[in-house]
Design a protein around this motif. Structure first.
Motif, short mmCIF file in Angstrom:
data_model
loop_
_atom_site.label_atom_id
_atom_site.label_comp_id
_atom_site.label_asym_id
_atom_site.label_seq_id
_atom_site.Cartn_x
_atom_site.Cartn_y
_atom_site.Cartn_z
N UNK A 94 -35.52 -28.84 -36.50
CA UNK A 94 -36.34 -28.01 -37.36
C UNK A 94 -36.58 -28.61 -38.73
N UNK A 95 -37.26 -27.86 -39.59
CA UNK A 95 -37.62 -28.38 -40.93
C UNK A 95 -36.43 -28.49 -41.89
N UNK A 96 -35.30 -27.83 -41.58
CA UNK A 96 -34.13 -27.90 -42.46
C UNK A 96 -32.91 -28.35 -41.66
N UNK A 152 -37.60 -36.00 -42.03
CA UNK A 152 -38.20 -36.52 -40.80
C UNK A 152 -38.84 -35.47 -39.92
N UNK A 153 -38.99 -34.25 -40.43
CA UNK A 153 -39.57 -33.20 -39.59
C UNK A 153 -41.00 -33.57 -39.21
N UNK A 210 -42.42 -32.09 -44.06
CA UNK A 210 -41.16 -31.79 -44.75
C UNK A 210 -41.41 -30.64 -45.73
N UNK A 211 -40.54 -29.64 -45.76
CA UNK A 211 -40.76 -28.47 -46.62
C UNK A 211 -40.83 -28.83 -48.10
N UNK A 212 -41.65 -28.07 -48.84
CA UNK A 212 -41.73 -28.25 -50.29
C UNK A 212 -40.45 -27.78 -50.97
N UNK A 213 -39.87 -26.70 -50.46
CA UNK A 213 -38.59 -26.22 -50.97
C UNK A 213 -37.50 -27.11 -50.37
N UNK A 214 -36.82 -27.86 -51.20
CA UNK A 214 -35.89 -28.87 -50.70
C UNK A 214 -34.50 -28.33 -50.38
#
Length: 384
Positions: free
Chosen positions: A187-189, A207-208, A212-216
């Motif tokens: 998943x994204x996280x 590597x999503x 990659x999410x903006x919220x890190x």
């Protein structure tokens, strides 16, 4: 006698509090979670309730899954097809996807995850599948024993977690307990840490495959009490809080910098589980109809979600294909009492325990009050 409250026949849109000036590119977002986080939420194989998907959508990915505006969106599978006879479902998998530990995503992971799935509806789903084939690393084929149009609903929506994929090699290496302690997904996280009863910390996975999410950094902080969640928001200790209802929702609307948004559709209803017992009052259709007429759905909606909920009179979500809107029931306590008298209960009856999830317990209390108003007496028993 049992009365199960999965609340009321209404599409309940639970309010989330979001700062009006929230920055989508923030380095960290803290989410004040309304329930206790448990390790079973980290494992798609153990999915039994929809609440776990707030974690699964972050940590893991599905072969197909619901996405905004799409009840079924291609995800780890870039496409799928169904044979003319309805017996074969072919999924073409996305190339180049990797799990958080670097393991490549393959058809074997899809097959392994399906066979390992043991959550709700596992037997109903697996009993209809004759075989799961992996012709090559990029393709999975499900052969059914007989045509079953609901296969994709049970496999690819939030009805189950059977279509969500975990890395076979990693899980076989660390074992079931090791996976719950340090889950790895696609998943994204990615998982960072988990402190039971306190918080789950996740970091964006660069590597999503989608983006990659903006919220890190995402922190899911356990705050079951709604008043405490609101206090955390006001102090700046949380950025988002779920399930702000009733007076708390009204207070949020009055607080500068905070806003209530309808973000989560969830269909709730009341189930008369003893209606199949000929000795139960609920066996009489007039008694069930009396309960329907006794409840003021609109008043519950206004008091609980400020009018954000949509009353559907159905257990089927409006977003589902072929949704049909049944005729509405009027709020008619006098009519309810007449029906109870016709059914042989002029003074009402003791309905026993009224079970419900902890989260909508306030709605259940309101419903018990309405039922008691026409003579149907029940005791609330919320369950974790």
């Amino acid at each position: 006698m049992k009365l199960f409250a999965i609340a009321v026949a209404v599409l309940l849109v639970v309010g989330a509090v979001i700062p009006t000036g929230a920055n989508p590119d923030a380095g960290q977002v803290t989410w004040a979670v309304h329930t206790t986080l448990v390790p079973t939420y980290f494992d798609p194989a153990e999915t039994t309730i929809i609440t776990s998907f707030m974690v699964l959508y972050a940590l893991h990915d599905g072969v197909v899954k619901p996405m905004p505006g799409k009840p079924l969106a291609p995800s780890l599978a870039e496409s799928w097809s169904v044979s003319p006879d309805g017996l074969v479902y072919d999924f073409v998998l996305r190339r180049g996807v990797k799990f958080h530990n670097g393991d490549p995503f393959t058809a074997e992971d899809v097959k392994f995850s399906f066979e390992r799935y043991r959550g709700i509806f596992a037997r109903n789903l697996k009993d209809r599948v004759a075989d799961v084939e992996t012709p090559d690393a990029g393709r999975v084929r499900f052969r059914l024993k007989q045509p079953w149009p609901l296969f994709i609903t049970f496999y690819g929506t939030l009805a189950t977690g059977a279509g969500w994929v975990v890395p076979k090699k990693y899980l076989e290496k660390v074992g079931e307990d090791g996976f719950r302690k340090a889950p790895v997904g696609a998943g994204p996280y990615r998982f960072v840490s988990f402190t039971p009863g306190i918080e789950l910390v996740l970091e964006a996975y660069d590597g999503y495959w989608r983006k990659s999410p903006s919220v890190k950094r995402l922190v899911l902080r356990t705050i079951p009490d709604p008043a405490t969640r609101l206090a955390a928001l006001k102090r700046g200790e949380a950025d988002i809080a779920f399930s702000m209802i009733g007076e708390l929702g009204d207070e949020v609307r009055k607080t500068p910098g905070l806003a209530v948004k309808a973000v989560y559709p969830s269909t709730h209803w009341l189930s008369f589980v003893d209606q199949w017992d000929a000795k139960s009052p609920w066996h009489d259709r007039r008694v069930r109809l009396a309960a329907n007429l006794a409840i003021d759905r609109r008043a519950i909606d206004l008091a609980r979600t400020g009018g954000l909920s949509r009353i559907t009179y159905s257990i089927i979500p409006t977003s589902f294909d072929f949704f049909w809107h049944p005729p509405a029931y009027a709020f008619d306590p006098a009519g309810a009492k007449r029906l109870l008298a016709e059914a042989g209960f002029p003074g009402g009856f003791d309905a026993g325990e009224y079970f419900c999830d902890m989260t909508p317990a306030d709605a259940a209390e309101a419903m018990i009050g309405y039922l008691q108003g026409v003579g149907i007496r029940a005791k609330l028993r919320p369950l974790e």
